[in-house]
Design an enzyme around this catalytic site. Structure first.
Site, PDB file in Angstrom:
ATOM      1  N   HIS A   1       0.911  -1.242  -0.091  1.00 26.59           N
ATOM      2  CA  HIS A   1      -0.053   0.162   0.158  1.00 26.59           C
ATOM      3  C   HIS A   1       1.045   1.252   0.039  1.00 26.59           C
ATOM      4  CE1 HIS A   1       0.913   1.153   4.113  1.00 26.59           C
ATOM      5  NE2 HIS A   1       0.954  -0.301   4.252  1.00 26.59           N
TER       6      HIS A   1
ATOM      7  N   HIS B   1      12.333  -1.057 -13.133  1.00 29.54           N
ATOM      8  CA  HIS B   1      12.154  -2.208 -13.147  1.00 29.54           C
ATOM      9  C   HIS B   1      12.266  -3.192 -11.812  1.00 29.54           C
ATOM     10  CE1 HIS B   1      13.158  -6.167 -15.563  1.00 29.54           C
ATOM     11  NE2 HIS B   1      12.425  -6.494 -14.500  1.00 29.54           N
TER      12      HIS B   1
END
Length: 213
Positions: free
Chosen positions: A135, A144
């Site tokens: 979250h 990446h």
């Protein structure tokens, strides 16, 4: 069916193609400068160098840069000078993405990845297989996140970073732009920009000026 051109035709592009097909895209071309001329495969897919991309684009066709190297993705985006709206966002059907997550263009979310509430994912990002974005995370452009990595809550990963396979970032850390977190590392404090960190807990291995252990 939505049409997609992949830029890149190597191992990473194979995975992207698999995800794109599962997500309902038709991959009509793979563009890579390892090809000198345009050719058409038996399945109708076009292959050829980057210079032919303009003749393949239309209003119903989108692009995804299917290259794992962050700086190369940025280089190609800058070179093409195409509107960001021409880039696809591809999410594997097995990924779990909360409804309020913001996802940029040119981004691919791989199989079995999780992106939890209130997270923001930038443009041209790769969230690789089975990574977890908890979250309230911010993952900026050209990042990446490698397979099996975990970004716990309130983490910020700045532009161009590479998070190695199986790395863990504890809550509220910040990873500076274009830095690399080594595979399996545990990051327990902020990381400067343009450095490589490894280990558990992680330490700075080197920087762009070369030479810090």
């Amino acid at each position: 069916m939505k049409k997609l051109i992949l830029i890149g035709d190597s191992g990473h592009a194979k995975v992207i193609e698999h995800v794109a097909i599962r997500a309902g895209w038709e991959v009509v071309a793979k563009i890579d400068d390892k090809y000198s001329e345009k050719k058409i495969e038996l399945n109708g897919q076009v292959k050829g160098p980057l210079r032919i991309i303009s003749e393949l684009l239309d209003n119903e066709t989108y692009i995804l840069i299917a290259i794992g190297a962050n700086r190369v993705r940025k280089l190609i985006f800058d070179k093409l000078q195409l509107p960001i709206e021409k880039y696809a966002t591809v999410v594997d059907p097995s990924a779990i993405v909360s409804n309020d997550v913001v996802i940029g263009r040119g981004t691919c979310i791989m199989p079995n990845s999780v992106v939890n509430p209130a997270s923001v994912i930038g443009n041209h990002v790769i969230l690789n297989t089975r990574c977890v974005i908890e979250h309230d995370n911010i993952v900026e452009d050209y990042v990446h996140v490698s397979p099996g990595s975990i970004l716990t809550g309130n983490v910020r990963v700045e532009k161009g970073c590479h998070i190695g396979a199986g790395a863990t970032l504890i809550p509220s850390v910040n990873i500076g732009s274009w830095s690399v977190v080594g595979a399996g590392s545990t990051v327990i404090r902020d990381v400067e920009k343009d450095v490589t960190v490894v280990g558990s807990p992680s330490r700075v291995l080197s920087n762009v000026l070369g030479g810090r252990i």
